[in-house]
Write a protein that holds these residues in place. Structure first.
Motif, PDB file in Angstrom:
ATOM      1  N   UNK A   1      10.819-133.083 -36.975  1.00 35.37           N
ATOM      2  CA  UNK A   1      11.890-132.787 -35.818  1.00 35.37           C
ATOM      3  C   UNK A   1      11.650-134.081 -34.768  1.00 35.37           C
ATOM      4  N   UNK A   2      12.911-134.397 -34.476  1.00 28.54           N
ATOM      5  CA  UNK A   2      13.225-135.499 -33.402  1.00 28.54           C
ATOM      6  C   UNK A   2      13.027-135.023 -31.915  1.00 28.54           C
ATOM      7  N   UNK A   3      12.250-135.509 -31.136  1.00 30.56           N
ATOM      8  CA  UNK A   3      12.014-135.214 -29.764  1.00 30.56           C
ATOM      9  C   UNK A   3      13.156-136.002 -28.877  1.00 30.56           C
ATOM     10  N   UNK A   4      13.530-135.614 -27.969  1.00 26.20           N
ATOM     11  CA  UNK A   4      14.495-136.486 -27.061  1.00 26.20           C
ATOM     12  C   UNK A   4      13.996-137.030 -25.686  1.00 26.20           C
ATOM     13  N   UNK A   5      12.979-136.023 -25.225  1.00 26.22           N
ATOM     14  CA  UNK A   5      12.660-136.375 -23.974  1.00 26.22           C
ATOM     15  C   UNK A   5      11.135-136.229 -23.716  1.00 26.22           C
ATOM     16  N   UNK A   6      10.459-135.735 -24.607  1.00 27.40           N
ATOM     17  CA  UNK A   6       9.213-135.351 -24.539  1.00 27.40           C
ATOM     18  C   UNK A   6       8.067-136.143 -25.637  1.00 27.40           C
ATOM     19  N   UNK A   7       7.059-136.469 -25.122  1.00 28.67           N
ATOM     20  CA  UNK A   7       6.030-136.971 -26.174  1.00 28.67           C
ATOM     21  C   UNK A   7       5.646-135.998 -27.263  1.00 28.67           C
ATOM     22  N   UNK A   8       5.109-135.937 -28.254  1.00 31.75           N
ATOM     23  CA  UNK A   8       4.429-135.107 -29.300  1.00 31.75           C
ATOM     24  C   UNK A   8       3.502-134.112 -28.558  1.00 31.75           C
ATOM     25  N   UNK A   9       2.518-134.842 -27.523  1.00 37.67           N
ATOM     26  CA  UNK A   9       1.498-134.153 -26.909  1.00 37.67           C
ATOM     27  C   UNK A   9       2.196-133.336 -25.800  1.00 37.67           C
ATOM     28  N   UNK A  10       3.058-133.836 -25.003  1.00 37.82           N
ATOM     29  CA  UNK A  10       3.956-132.805 -24.043  1.00 37.82           C
ATOM     30  C   UNK A  10       4.620-131.754 -24.768  1.00 37.82           C
ATOM     31  N   UNK A  11       5.154-131.853 -25.697  1.00 33.96           N
ATOM     32  CA  UNK A  11       6.151-130.933 -26.642  1.00 33.96           C
ATOM     33  C   UNK A  11       4.923-129.793 -27.076  1.00 33.96           C
ATOM     34  N   UNK A  12       3.632-130.422 -27.656  1.00 33.24           N
ATOM     35  CA  UNK A  12       3.012-129.207 -27.894  1.00 33.24           C
ATOM     36  C   UNK A  12       2.340-128.503 -26.901  1.00 33.24           C
TER      37      UNK A  12
ATOM     38  N   UNK B   1      15.339-134.676 -12.403  1.00 31.51           N
ATOM     39  CA  UNK B   1      15.288-133.340 -12.992  1.00 31.51           C
ATOM     40  C   UNK B   1      14.225-133.582 -14.175  1.00 31.51           C
ATOM     41  N   UNK B   2      14.752-134.754 -14.997  1.00 29.53           N
ATOM     42  CA  UNK B   2      13.720-134.936 -16.204  1.00 29.53           C
ATOM     43  C   UNK B   2      12.236-135.007 -15.711  1.00 29.53           C
ATOM     44  N   UNK B   3      11.999-136.053 -14.889  1.00 32.71           N
ATOM     45  CA  UNK B   3      10.750-136.302 -14.226  1.00 32.71           C
ATOM     46  C   UNK B   3       9.902-135.274 -13.690  1.00 32.71           C
ATOM     47  N   UNK B   4      10.692-134.187 -13.214  1.00 33.02           N
ATOM     48  CA  UNK B   4      10.164-132.943 -12.628  1.00 33.02           C
ATOM     49  C   UNK B   4       9.634-132.255 -13.817  1.00 33.02           C
ATOM     50  N   UNK B   5      10.392-132.013 -14.719  1.00 28.11           N
ATOM     51  CA  UNK B   5       9.874-131.250 -15.880  1.00 28.11           C
ATOM     52  C   UNK B   5       8.704-131.730 -16.663  1.00 28.11           C
TER      53      UNK B   5
ATOM     54  N   UNK C   1       6.591-134.049 -15.526  1.00 34.34           N
ATOM     55  CA  UNK C   1       5.518-134.019 -14.598  1.00 34.34           C
ATOM     56  C   UNK C   1       4.927-132.551 -14.520  1.00 34.34           C
ATOM     57  N   UNK C   2       5.627-131.360 -14.643  1.00 33.92           N
ATOM     58  CA  UNK C   2       5.120-130.144 -14.597  1.00 33.92           C
ATOM     59  C   UNK C   2       4.435-129.794 -15.988  1.00 33.92           C
ATOM     60  N   UNK C   3       5.139-130.182 -16.880  1.00 35.09           N
ATOM     61  CA  UNK C   3       4.337-130.297 -18.490  1.00 35.09           C
ATOM     62  C   UNK C   3       2.924-130.904 -18.172  1.00 35.09           C
ATOM     63  N   UNK C   4       2.966-131.958 -17.701  1.00 38.84           N
ATOM     64  CA  UNK C   4       1.709-132.781 -17.605  1.00 38.84           C
ATOM     65  C   UNK C   4       0.583-132.308 -16.655  1.00 38.84           C
ATOM     66  N   UNK C   5       1.172-131.379 -15.763  1.00 36.68           N
ATOM     67  CA  UNK C   5       0.141-130.908 -14.570  1.00 36.68           C
ATOM     68  C   UNK C   5      -0.459-129.531 -15.446  1.00 36.68           C
ATOM     69  N   UNK C   6       0.238-128.866 -16.237  1.00 35.70           N
ATOM     70  CA  UNK C   6      -0.107-127.594 -16.825  1.00 35.70           C
ATOM     71  C   UNK C   6      -0.983-128.169 -18.047  1.00 35.70           C
ATOM     72  N   UNK C   7      -0.568-129.047 -18.556  1.00 34.93           N
ATOM     73  CA  UNK C   7      -1.405-129.560 -19.817  1.00 34.93           C
ATOM     74  C   UNK C   7      -2.870-130.088 -19.206  1.00 34.93           C
ATOM     75  N   UNK C   8      -2.778-130.815 -18.094  1.00 31.05           N
ATOM     76  CA  UNK C   8      -4.166-131.127 -17.664  1.00 31.05           C
ATOM     77  C   UNK C   8      -4.998-130.092 -17.330  1.00 31.05           C
ATOM     78  N   UNK C   9      -4.429-129.179 -16.470  1.00 28.49           N
ATOM     79  CA  UNK C   9      -5.243-127.880 -16.023  1.00 28.49           C
ATOM     80  C   UNK C   9      -5.845-127.043 -17.304  1.00 28.49           C
ATOM     81  N   UNK C  10      -5.051-127.110 -18.382  1.00 25.52           N
ATOM     82  CA  UNK C  10      -5.521-126.251 -19.655  1.00 25.52           C
ATOM     83  C   UNK C  10      -6.319-127.123 -20.241  1.00 25.52           C
ATOM     84  N   UNK C  11      -6.225-128.598 -20.293  1.00 23.52           N
ATOM     85  CA  UNK C  11      -7.459-129.127 -21.094  1.00 23.52           C
ATOM     86  C   UNK C  11      -8.671-129.132 -20.050  1.00 23.52           C
ATOM     87  N   UNK C  12      -8.384-128.797 -18.883  1.00 26.58           N
ATOM     88  CA  UNK C  12      -9.879-128.601 -17.932  1.00 26.58           C
ATOM     89  C   UNK C  12     -10.283-127.166 -18.207  1.00 26.58           C
ATOM     90  N   UNK C  13      -9.727-126.349 -18.615  1.00 29.12           N
ATOM     91  CA  UNK C  13     -10.126-125.028 -19.117  1.00 29.12           C
ATOM     92  C   UNK C  13      -9.724-123.956 -18.188  1.00 29.12           C
TER      93      UNK C  13
END
Length: 129
Positions: free
Chosen positions: A1-12, A45-49, A51-63
């Motif tokens: 599947x092709x991603x248009x805006x996100x990296x694989x890590x962000x998408x996951x 808008x793209x950058x905000x989304x 950044x939100x994914x990155x913030x949540x992913x970092x928090x989840x990675x931190x438990x």
């Protein structure tokens, strides 16, 4: 599947959040919806989304559990997008299983049965053409 805006890590990370917010939604592709939606969004808008994914992913990675993230604006934005995708009846290209409308019974309403969602404005469906 092709991603248009996100990296694989962000998408996951986003797909995991979508499934946590709307259990059973992963198959319909809410993360595909968000990736495709922001592909054509203005850069702020793209950058905000992203950044939100990155913030949540970092928090989840931190438990940090989702329950503790629920009050954060980043989580709230992503939750709204996950809900919009699933309950708006989005289906990722190639998916022909039950949609959000099917799962909730909304698709059985006679007026709804006569309608067909047009997702051609999204990058994933334009490409799947």
């Amino acid at each position: 599947m092709r991603l248009f805006s996100l990296t694989e890590k962000q998408f996951t990370a986003l797909a995991d959040l979508c499934e946590a917010v709307v259990p059973g939604s992963r198959a319909t592709g809410p993360a595909v919806y968000v990736d495709s939606l922001v592909a054509d969004a203005p850069e702020p808008r793209r950058a905000a989304v992203v950044a939100a994914i990155e913030e949540v992913a970092a928090a989840r990675a931190g438990g940090v559990p989702y329950e503790e993230l629920a009050s954060r604006p980043a989580f709230q934005m992503l939750r709204a997008l996950a809900i919009e995708a699933y309950y708006g009846d989005f289906r990722r290209p190639g998916y022909d299983g039950p949609s959000g409308w099917d799962a909730t019974g909304f698709g059985a309403a006679p007026i709804v049965a006569m309608s067909k969602q047009d997702w051609s404005f999204l990058a994933c469906h334009r490409e799947a053409g």
